[in-house]
Design a protein around this motif. Structure first.
Motif, mmCIF file in Angstrom:
data_model
loop_
_atom_site.group_PDB
_atom_site.id
_atom_site.type_symbol
_atom_site.label_atom_id
_atom_site.label_comp_id
_atom_site.label_asym_id
_atom_site.label_seq_id
_atom_site.Cartn_x
_atom_site.Cartn_y
_atom_site.Cartn_z
ATOM 1 N N GLN A 10 0.860 -1.253 0.004
ATOM 2 C CA GLN A 10 0.131 -0.030 0.021
ATOM 3 C C GLN A 10 0.858 1.369 0.127
ATOM 4 N N CYS A 11 1.034 1.761 1.195
ATOM 5 C CA CYS A 11 2.413 2.894 1.082
ATOM 6 C C CYS A 11 3.666 2.044 0.616
ATOM 7 N N GLY A 12 4.184 1.289 0.847
ATOM 8 C CA GLY A 12 5.077 0.516 0.406
ATOM 9 C C GLY A 12 6.465 0.695 1.368
ATOM 10 N N TYR A 13 6.179 1.561 2.537
ATOM 11 C CA TYR A 13 7.308 1.671 3.374
ATOM 12 C C TYR A 13 8.098 0.561 4.007
ATOM 13 N N CYS A 14 7.029 -0.365 4.567
ATOM 14 C CA CYS A 14 7.523 -1.463 5.233
ATOM 15 C C CYS A 14 8.147 -2.699 4.256
ATOM 16 N N ILE A 15 7.652 -2.470 2.965
ATOM 17 C CA ILE A 15 7.842 -3.697 2.117
ATOM 18 C C ILE A 15 9.066 -4.279 1.819
ATOM 19 N N ARG A 22 1.746 -0.509 8.997
ATOM 20 C CA ARG A 22 0.639 0.250 9.618
ATOM 21 C C ARG A 22 -0.443 0.285 8.522
ATOM 22 N N THR A 51 -2.092 -4.154 5.079
ATOM 23 C CA THR A 51 -2.141 -5.015 3.807
ATOM 24 C C THR A 51 -1.445 -6.588 4.088
HETATM 25 S S1 FES Z 1 2.517 -0.990 3.188
HETATM 26 FE FE1 FES Z 1 2.593 0.745 4.290
HETATM 27 S S2 FES Z 1 3.565 0.246 6.392
HETATM 28 FE FE2 FES Z 1 3.072 -1.548 5.083
#
Ligand code: FES
Ligand code: FES
Length: 166
Positions: free
Chosen positions: A97-102, A134, A137
């Motif tokens: 989703q935001c991709g930050y954790c990916i 957060r 997903t």
């Molecule tokens: S996809 Fe946004 S924090 Fe994991």
């Protein structure tokens, strides 16, 4: 002090304080920005990389401990033109989703799939327990990792007619 690091198969000599966390060296010295700074405290998993096959929180490890060891970051899993199985699966399933954790998720998954290409959901959850997302997903991330395991297995199987005579 000069420290020799092997990252994604390439040697790099960096001149930094030996106590510098690996994450800062990856991002600040080597321009490898895939590993993300989240908490800086070993609590979120966004900085995860793989060292000698094990998932490691790069914000917590001083570079002096990493000389002569194999470091793999998300950049080492493939390229835009030629994504590796994990990258391909995350795109296929649209797991970000935001991709930050990916990137951190992928590296924990990479360490898991190297030792077990067919993990159960429980095994995936356990391997990714330190990776926080957060955006929620999680179900797609599970599906992407299962799919990556399938792609890896398919890639390692012999071609259907391989080995057949004439
Ligand atoms: S996809 Fe946004 S924090 Fe994991
Ligand atoms: S930035 Fe390393 S665990 Fe959060």
């Amino acid at each position: 002090m000069a420290i020799l690091l092997t990252v994604n198969g390439s040697p790099h000599e960096v001149d930094v304080d030996p106590a510098t966390p690996l994450l800062y060296v990856l991002r600040g010295e080597l321009a490898l920005n895939g590993a993300k700074y989240g908490c800086g405290l070993g609590q979120c998993g966004s900085c995860t990389v793989v060292v000698d096959g094990e998932a490691v929180l790069s914000c917590m490890v001083p570079v002096m401990l990493l000389q002569g060891r194999e470091i793999t970051t998300v950049e080492g899993l493939g390229t835009i033109d030629k994504p590796g199985p994990l990258q391909q699966a995350f795109i296929e399933v649209q797991a970000a989703q935001c991709g930050y954790c990916i990137p951190g998720m992928m590296m924990s998954a990479h360490a898991l799939l190297r030792r077990n290409a067919r993990p159960s959901d429980a095994e995936i959850r356990e391997a990714l327990a330190t990776n926080l997302c957060r955006c929620g997903t999680h179900m797609r991330i599970l599906a992407a990792i299962r799919r990556a395991g399938e792609l890896m297995q398919a890639a390692s199987l012999p071609e259907p007619d391989e080995g057949r005579a004439g």
